[in-house]
Motif scaffolding. Structure first.
Motif, PDB file in Angstrom:
ATOM      1  N   ASN A   6       0.846  -1.195   0.000  1.00 45.01           N
ATOM      2  CA  ASN A   6       0.000   0.000   0.000  1.00 45.01           C
ATOM      3  C   ASN A   6       0.878   1.240   0.000  1.00 45.01           C
ATOM      4  N   VAL A   7       0.684   2.095  -0.988  1.00 51.84           N
ATOM      5  CA  VAL A   7       1.452   3.339  -1.081  1.00 51.84           C
ATOM      6  C   VAL A   7       0.486   4.511  -1.064  1.00 51.84           C
ATOM      7  N   PRO A   8       0.909   5.694  -0.630  1.00 56.00           N
ATOM      8  CA  PRO A   8       0.017   6.860  -0.578  1.00 56.00           C
ATOM      9  C   PRO A   8      -0.570   7.197  -1.942  1.00 56.00           C
ATOM     10  N   LYS A   9      -1.711   7.879  -1.919  1.00 59.99           N
ATOM     11  CA  LYS A   9      -2.404   8.235  -3.154  1.00 59.99           C
ATOM     12  C   LYS A   9      -1.550   9.097  -4.074  1.00 59.99           C
ATOM     13  N   ASP A  10      -0.639   9.887  -3.487  1.00 56.12           N
ATOM     14  CA  ASP A  10       0.168  10.786  -4.308  1.00 56.12           C
ATOM     15  C   ASP A  10       1.559  10.223  -4.598  1.00 56.12           C
ATOM     16  N   ASP A  11       1.766   8.938  -4.321  1.00 55.18           N
ATOM     17  CA  ASP A  11       3.057   8.305  -4.573  1.00 55.18           C
ATOM     18  C   ASP A  11       3.174   7.951  -6.064  1.00 55.18           C
ATOM     19  N   PRO A  12       4.324   8.184  -6.699  1.00 59.49           N
ATOM     20  CA  PRO A  12       4.465   7.860  -8.118  1.00 59.49           C
ATOM     21  C   PRO A  12       4.324   6.376  -8.431  1.00 59.49           C
ATOM     22  N   ARG A  13       4.450   5.537  -7.415  1.00 60.78           N
ATOM     23  CA  ARG A  13       4.296   4.096  -7.632  1.00 60.78           C
ATOM     24  C   ARG A  13       2.836   3.648  -7.536  1.00 60.78           C
ATOM     25  N   ARG A  14       1.919   4.583  -7.366  1.00 64.31           N
ATOM     26  CA  ARG A  14       0.528   4.234  -7.108  1.00 64.31           C
ATOM     27  C   ARG A  14      -0.050   3.303  -8.177  1.00 64.31           C
ATOM     28  N   SER A  15       0.267   3.537  -9.429  1.00 65.68           N
ATOM     29  CA  SER A  15      -0.334   2.766 -10.513  1.00 65.68           C
ATOM     30  C   SER A  15       0.164   1.328 -10.566  1.00 65.68           C
ATOM     31  N   ILE A  16       1.269   1.018  -9.887  1.00 64.01           N
ATOM     32  CA  ILE A  16       1.780  -0.358  -9.911  1.00 64.01           C
ATOM     33  C   ILE A  16       1.619  -1.054  -8.563  1.00 64.01           C
ATOM     34  N   ALA A  17       1.027  -0.383  -7.597  1.00 66.41           N
ATOM     35  CA  ALA A  17       0.894  -0.966  -6.256  1.00 66.41           C
ATOM     36  C   ALA A  17       0.088  -2.259  -6.287  1.00 66.41           C
ATOM     37  N   SER A  18      -0.971  -2.322  -7.084  1.00 68.15           N
ATOM     38  CA  SER A  18      -1.790  -3.531  -7.107  1.00 68.15           C
ATOM     39  C   SER A  18      -1.021  -4.697  -7.737  1.00 68.15           C
ATOM     40  N   ARG A  19      -0.183  -4.405  -8.712  1.00 69.69           N
ATOM     41  CA  ARG A  19       0.630  -5.469  -9.308  1.00 69.69           C
ATOM     42  C   ARG A  19       1.655  -5.989  -8.298  1.00 69.69           C
ATOM     43  N   HIS A  29      -4.911 -11.983 -10.343  1.00 65.22           N
ATOM     44  CA  HIS A  29      -5.624 -11.097 -11.272  1.00 65.22           C
ATOM     45  C   HIS A  29      -6.645 -10.237 -10.542  1.00 65.22           C
ATOM     46  N   ALA A  30      -7.365 -10.832  -9.594  1.00 61.93           N
ATOM     47  CA  ALA A  30      -8.369 -10.057  -8.846  1.00 61.93           C
ATOM     48  C   ALA A  30      -7.704  -8.938  -8.066  1.00 61.93           C
ATOM     49  N   ILE A  31      -6.516  -9.183  -7.537  1.00 59.91           N
ATOM     50  CA  ILE A  31      -5.793  -8.144  -6.803  1.00 59.91           C
ATOM     51  C   ILE A  31      -5.307  -7.058  -7.758  1.00 59.91           C
ATOM     52  N   GLU A  32      -4.717  -7.457  -8.873  1.00 59.12           N
ATOM     53  CA  GLU A  32      -4.228  -6.472  -9.848  1.00 59.12           C
ATOM     54  C   GLU A  32      -5.343  -5.569 -10.345  1.00 59.12           C
ATOM     55  N   ALA A  33      -6.494  -6.163 -10.628  1.00 52.88           N
ATOM     56  CA  ALA A  33      -7.580  -5.426 -11.279  1.00 52.88           C
ATOM     57  C   ALA A  33      -8.432  -4.607 -10.321  1.00 52.88           C
ATOM     58  N   HIS A  34      -8.198  -4.735  -9.003  1.00 54.60           N
ATOM     59  CA  HIS A  34      -9.065  -4.000  -8.079  1.00 54.60           C
ATOM     60  C   HIS A  34      -8.782  -2.504  -8.102  1.00 54.60           C
ATOM     61  N   SER A  35      -7.574  -2.122  -8.493  1.00 53.86           N
ATOM     62  CA  SER A  35      -7.110  -0.747  -8.337  1.00 53.86           C
ATOM     63  C   SER A  35      -7.704   0.203  -9.370  1.00 53.86           C
ATOM     64  N   PHE A  36      -8.201   1.331  -8.885  1.00 54.82           N
ATOM     65  CA  PHE A  36      -8.685   2.402  -9.775  1.00 54.82           C
ATOM     66  C   PHE A  36      -7.516   2.972 -10.561  1.00 54.82           C
ATOM     67  N   SER A  37      -6.391   3.189  -9.894  1.00 56.75           N
ATOM     68  CA  SER A  37      -5.234   3.826 -10.519  1.00 56.75           C
ATOM     69  C   SER A  37      -4.593   2.959 -11.594  1.00 56.75           C
ATOM     70  N   ALA A  38      -4.591   1.636 -11.380  1.00 58.60           N
ATOM     71  CA  ALA A  38      -3.936   0.740 -12.327  1.00 58.60           C
ATOM     72  C   ALA A  38      -4.706   0.615 -13.632  1.00 58.60           C
ATOM     73  N   ALA A  39      -6.032   0.766 -13.571  1.00 57.43           N
ATOM     74  CA  ALA A  39      -6.894   0.692 -14.771  1.00 57.43           C
ATOM     75  C   ALA A  39      -6.698  -0.612 -15.530  1.00 57.43           C
ATOM     76  N   ILE A  40      -6.602  -1.727 -14.792  1.00 55.26           N
ATOM     77  CA  ILE A  40      -6.478  -3.053 -15.404  1.00 55.26           C
ATOM     78  C   ILE A  40      -7.878  -3.657 -15.518  1.00 55.26           C
ATOM     79  N   PRO A  41      -8.320  -4.037 -16.728  1.00 56.98           N
ATOM     80  CA  PRO A  41      -9.666  -4.605 -16.865  1.00 56.98           C
ATOM     81  C   PRO A  41      -9.830  -5.885 -16.053  1.00 56.98           C
ATOM     82  N   ALA A  42     -10.954  -5.992 -15.372  1.00 58.66           N
ATOM     83  CA  ALA A  42     -11.278  -7.202 -14.607  1.00 58.66           C
ATOM     84  C   ALA A  42     -11.919  -8.197 -15.564  1.00 58.66           C
ATOM     85  N   THR A  43     -11.219  -9.285 -15.862  1.00 60.10           N
ATOM     86  CA  THR A  43     -11.683 -10.227 -16.882  1.00 60.10           C
ATOM     87  C   THR A  43     -12.351 -11.468 -16.306  1.00 60.10           C
TER      88      THR A  43
END
Length: 226
Positions: free
Chosen positions: A70-83, A108-122
């Motif tokens: 878990n990283v802060p909302k303003d952290d540059p790593r935010r988009s990869i935190a779920s991965r 996959h369920a963990i990766e796709a949960h993130s709003f920031s990551a924008a990974i489609p939930a398949t």
């Protein structure tokens, strides 16, 4: 709410222990603590009641482990935190003897949960986990979490003279109240399940009613239009 399958009773405390250890390692965060994981699982159970074909063990594991990193909302790593969380969860689950044929689905369920990551939930399980997590950003608890996170980021409560952004662009990095319209109001339309959409719409009303009442008190002008 009761577990949906006897197998879950054995895994739930072990998963909760993994989540609790991650929270302890990363430091206190009242918006992403063990209570958050418990609420997300309760939300998921409400959605699973409408989807008998979903694998509840996959959903359970993803609910408890989706924020292992878990990283802060303003952290540059935010988009990869779920991965990163998915990778760590796979390692930890394999070490515990979690069913190997379910590891990819949990990841996959963990990766796709993130709003920031924008990974489609398949998968259905990923869609349920995504909805369950986003539901915790709405309603009364979501409102409290919104201000808590904004405080940690140093944001103001609201714009001094235009809290509803009637004559300015929304800026939820600077003003916490803006986050309702900038992001949270969009969540019901982004839900992946019918039950999730219904619950999200109900919980959004709490936020929009609060927003109007807050603006009226903030400006001293009664009955401010939302």
């Amino acid at each position: 709410m009761q577990a949906l399958h006897p197998e879950l009773d054995g895994w739930r405390p072990r998963l909760a222990q993994l989540a609790a250890q991650a929270v302890a390692d990363q430091g206190p965060d009242g918006a992403h603590d063990l209570n958050h994981f418990e609420r997300v699982w309760r939300n998921a159970q409400a959605l699973l009641a409408h989807h008998d074909q979903a694998d509840p063990l996959v959903v359970l594991a993803a609910c408890y482990l989706h924020d292992l990193v878990n990283v802060p909302k303003d952290d540059p790593r935010r988009s990869i935190a779920s991965r990163l969380s998915a990778e760590l969860a796979s390692e930890r689950l394999a070490a515990l003897g979690f069913p190997a044929d379910k590891l990819a689905a949990v990841a996959h369920a963990i990766e796709a949960h993130s709003f920031s990551a924008a990974i489609p939930a398949t998968t259905l399980e990923a869609r349920i986990v995504q909805d369950a997590d986003r539901l915790d950003g709405l309603g009364a608890v979501g409102l409290a979490r919104m201000f808590y996170i904004a405080g940690r980021m140093g944001s103001a409560l609201a714009h001094g003279s235009d809290p509803l952004a009637l004559d300015r662009p929304l800026d939820d990095k600077s003003y916490s109240l803006d986050h309702i319209d900038a992001k949270l109001a969009r969540l019901p339309g982004m839900m992946q399940t019918d039950a999730g959409r219904r619950l999200a719409a109900q919980r959004l009303l709490i936020l929009t009613d609060f927003r109007s009442a807050f603006a009226a008190e903030w400006t001293g002008i009664p009955h401010v239009a939302a």
